[in-house]
Write a protein that holds these residues in place. Structure first.
Motif, mmCIF file in Angstrom:
data_model
loop_
_atom_site.group_PDB
_atom_site.id
_atom_site.type_symbol
_atom_site.label_atom_id
_atom_site.label_comp_id
_atom_site.label_asym_id
_atom_site.label_seq_id
_atom_site.Cartn_x
_atom_site.Cartn_y
_atom_site.Cartn_z
ATOM 1 N N GLU A 3 -43.919 16.391 -41.717
ATOM 2 C CA GLU A 3 -43.812 17.810 -42.466
ATOM 3 C C GLU A 3 -44.086 18.214 -44.047
ATOM 4 O OE1 GLU A 3 -45.864 20.192 -40.740
ATOM 5 O OE2 GLU A 3 -45.953 18.589 -39.036
ATOM 6 N N THR A 4 -43.216 17.291 -44.448
ATOM 7 C CA THR A 4 -42.822 17.498 -45.653
ATOM 8 C C THR A 4 -43.051 16.386 -46.686
ATOM 9 O OG1 THR A 4 -40.845 16.710 -45.500
ATOM 10 C CG2 THR A 4 -40.835 18.534 -45.506
ATOM 11 N N GLU A 52 -35.591 13.986 -37.155
ATOM 12 C CA GLU A 52 -35.587 13.417 -38.894
ATOM 13 C C GLU A 52 -36.966 12.402 -39.005
ATOM 14 O OE1 GLU A 52 -33.537 10.993 -42.138
ATOM 15 O OE2 GLU A 52 -32.443 10.904 -39.786
ATOM 16 N N ALA A 53 -37.918 12.472 -38.619
ATOM 17 C CA ALA A 53 -38.805 11.298 -38.770
ATOM 18 C C ALA A 53 -40.281 12.480 -38.869
ATOM 19 C CB ALA A 53 -39.617 10.421 -37.011
ATOM 20 N N LEU A 54 -39.958 13.893 -37.875
ATOM 21 C CA LEU A 54 -40.733 15.312 -37.710
ATOM 22 C C LEU A 54 -41.005 15.948 -38.776
ATOM 23 C CD1 LEU A 54 -40.535 15.646 -33.853
ATOM 24 C CD2 LEU A 54 -42.352 15.097 -34.794
ATOM 25 N N GLU A 55 -39.560 15.778 -39.333
ATOM 26 C CA GLU A 55 -39.301 16.544 -40.640
ATOM 27 C C GLU A 55 -40.310 16.180 -41.857
ATOM 28 O OE1 GLU A 55 -35.264 17.597 -43.629
ATOM 29 O OE2 GLU A 55 -35.250 17.659 -41.038
ATOM 30 N N LEU A 86 -42.989 5.341 -43.305
ATOM 31 C CA LEU A 86 -42.483 6.340 -42.817
ATOM 32 C C LEU A 86 -42.183 4.825 -41.555
ATOM 33 C CD1 LEU A 86 -39.939 7.880 -42.236
ATOM 34 C CD2 LEU A 86 -42.002 9.252 -40.951
ATOM 35 N N VAL A 87 -40.490 5.113 -41.681
ATOM 36 C CA VAL A 87 -39.631 3.813 -40.543
ATOM 37 C C VAL A 87 -38.991 4.522 -40.044
ATOM 38 C CG1 VAL A 87 -38.319 2.025 -39.742
ATOM 39 C CG2 VAL A 87 -40.348 1.781 -42.434
ATOM 40 N N VAL A 88 -39.060 4.658 -38.535
ATOM 41 C CA VAL A 88 -38.123 4.940 -37.298
ATOM 42 C C VAL A 88 -37.594 4.550 -36.440
ATOM 43 C CG1 VAL A 88 -38.245 7.212 -35.537
ATOM 44 C CG2 VAL A 88 -40.118 7.325 -37.689
ATOM 45 N N GLU A 89 -36.320 3.938 -36.414
ATOM 46 C CA GLU A 89 -35.893 3.389 -35.400
ATOM 47 C C GLU A 89 -34.385 3.842 -35.547
ATOM 48 O OE1 GLU A 89 -34.482 0.936 -32.967
ATOM 49 O OE2 GLU A 89 -36.239 -0.025 -34.107
#
Length: 124
Positions: free
Chosen positions: A46-47, A40-43, A9-12
């Motif tokens: 969780e999913t 969006e990252a937290l979603e 998962l890339v968060v930027e």
């Protein structure tokens, strides 16, 4: 048969940099999800049932930051690996154990290599 690749998962929040990060991780042979911010990252955290590696910026132009995202990731995926990529200095009080920190500008090759090493360790 399940996919043997690691999932990252890339968060930027900077979209051009996010594209480069995603391209580097994909070139390293990983399956990639991307998020433009903490919400969006937290979603995704969780999913998506199996995220092996989190690559996150620290400042995300939202109320929650990359430190918060990494902590939520580790709660949901305790064995997950965390790579911080930020222009902000690392904060020892917030760095998760076993995490890596890349200072921006990030070498895309070094990031891809780090993901490959972490994935190989997970698959060993």
């Amino acid at each position: 048969m399940s996919d043997p690749r690691c999932t990252v998962l890339v968060v930027e929040d900077e979209w051009l940099l996010r594209i480069d990060l995603v391209d580097a991780v994909e070139a390293a042979g990983m399956a990639v999800f991307e998020a433009a911010g903490a919400s969006e990252a937290l979603e995704h955290i969780e999913t998506v049932p199996a995220i092996d590696i989190l690559v996150t910026d620290i400042r995300l132009n939202e109320e929650r930051d990359g430190w918060d995202v990494a902590e939520a990731f580790r709660r949901r995926h305790p064995q997950g690996d965390v790579i911080y990529a930020s222009a902000n200095p690392p904060r020892p009080d917030r760095l998760l154990s076993g995490s890596l920190f890349f200072e921006k500008p990030v070498s895309m090759r070094a990031l891809g290599d780090a993901c490959q090493r972490l994935c190989a360790l997970r698959r060993a």
